[in-house]
Design an enzyme around this catalytic site. Structure first.
Site, PDB file in Angstrom:
ATOM      1  N   HIS A 160       0.826  -1.212   0.000  1.00 31.64           N
ATOM      2  CA  HIS A 160       0.000   0.000   0.000  1.00 31.64           C
ATOM      3  C   HIS A 160       0.862   1.265   0.000  1.00 31.64           C
ATOM      4  CE1 HIS A 160      -3.298  -2.706   1.190  1.00 31.64           C
ATOM      5  NE2 HIS A 160      -4.105  -1.752   0.763  1.00 31.64           N
ATOM      6  N   LYS A 164      -0.641   5.055   4.346  1.00 30.24           N
ATOM      7  CA  LYS A 164      -1.561   4.153   5.053  1.00 30.24           C
ATOM      8  C   LYS A 164      -1.097   3.988   6.494  1.00 30.24           C
ATOM      9  CE  LYS A 164      -3.981  -0.264   4.772  1.00 30.24           C
ATOM     10  NZ  LYS A 164      -5.253   0.340   5.207  1.00 30.24           N
TER      11      LYS A 164
END
Ligand code: NDP
Ligand SMILES: O=C(O)C1=N[C@H](C(=O)O)C[C@H](O)C1
Length: 254
Positions: A160, A164
């Site tokens: 990600h 995040k």
């Protein structure tokens, strides 16, 4: 997407939604979708004032401000893509006012997830780390593969973007649940960097071959579209805790 059109056509009125995390990456997309949706409308965004946020000491003792409670009261459901503390605040309020809730926020602790299970006795809740229809199907494929490759070793890799906050991703944890019915102690490897929207791969590793089932998100649109459609469907069903598979009415894989 044709999902839920039967329910749409039976509803005389628009589904009214409030939105927590409206200024975020997901919130911005959901606002755009709701702006042109045929059957669902945004009543208002939810935003604790800066002062309320600073004073909020913890998940169980904070209360939504009066303006937010009025907004929730005027909605059929709350959509939440924010942070766990914010999620708990609005969940308490939605449960008190008997309004449904879509929880897209990830990184909830066990105590917070268990509060959602309790609240689901009063209201309908969709709790899903991934509201994409594509990822819902991907999870079903992985559960099926886990049964076929029962003798192999399993592992999960997720990648990600650098912003995040939670590790591992909620989707990776959900994937682990899917495959752990066949094998325990499945490890998750997490990578963070750049602008990666969200990639997940499940490895089935044998002695002489490896099977990889992978899903890659190229934009966030599929999360946001799935969340709005699921919110509309949630408003047509009874109390309880649902996942995407349940709300979409998808039967389990063969
Ligand atoms: N279920 C799914 O399919 C998906 C889930 N997610 C999850 O959704 C969540 C949000 O992701 P993303 O949009 O990328 O994150 P962002 O950080 O871009 O957005 C979160 C938003 O929540 C706001 N917020 C935080 N605390 C409060 C509060 N107390 N009251 C009101 N607003 C608050 C933030 O405002 P501010 O910055 O001013 O604090 C911010 O605008 C994450 O948990 C992520 O993992 C993400 C993508 C898909
Ligand atoms: O924070 C994100 O961006 C995402 N979070 C979700 C998760 O934790 O699984 C879903 C998606 O992968 C994007």
């Amino acid at each position: 997407m044709r999902l839920g059109q039967a329910q749409h056509s039976q509803r005389a009125q628009d589904v009214l939604l409030s939105l927590a995390g409206y200024a975020g990456r997901m919130g911005a997309l959901i606002r755009t979708i709701l702006g042109r949706h045929q059957h669902a409308k945004l009543v208002a965004p939810l935003a604790m004032s800066g002062e309320c946020r600073r004073m909020a000491p913890g998940p169980c003792s904070i209360r939504a401000c009066h303006a937010d409670a009025r907004t929730i009261s005027a909605s059929d459901a709350v959509m939440d893509f924010s942070r766990p503390r914010c999620t708990m605040l609005y969940l308490r309020c939605a449960a008190a006012l008997r309004r449904r809730m879509v929880i897209g926020t990830t990184g909830l602790c066990q105590c917070e997830a268990s509060y959602a299970r309790t609240a689901a006795q009063r209201i309908g809740i969709l709790m899903s780390a991934n509201t994409s229809v594509g990822v819902t199907l991907f999870r079903m494929l992985c559960a099926y593969a886990a049964r076929l490759y029962a003798g192999y070793d399993f592992g999960i890799v997720e990648v990600h973007h650098r912003n995040k906050r939670d590790v591992p991703s909620g989707t990776a944890i959900a994937l682990r649940h899917c495959v752990e019915s066949t094998q325990h102690g499945v490890s998750i490897c997490s990578l963070r960097g750049g602008g990666v929207v969200g990639d997940h791969a499940v490895f089935f590793m044998g002695d002489s071959d490896v099977v990889v089932i992978e899903h890659r998100s190229t934009t966030r649109l599929h999360f946001a579209t799935g969340a709005v459609e699921a919110a509309v469907l949630l408003c047509a069903i009874g109390n309880g805790l649902y996942d995407m598979q349940g709300v979409l009415g998808l039967s389990t894989a063969p």
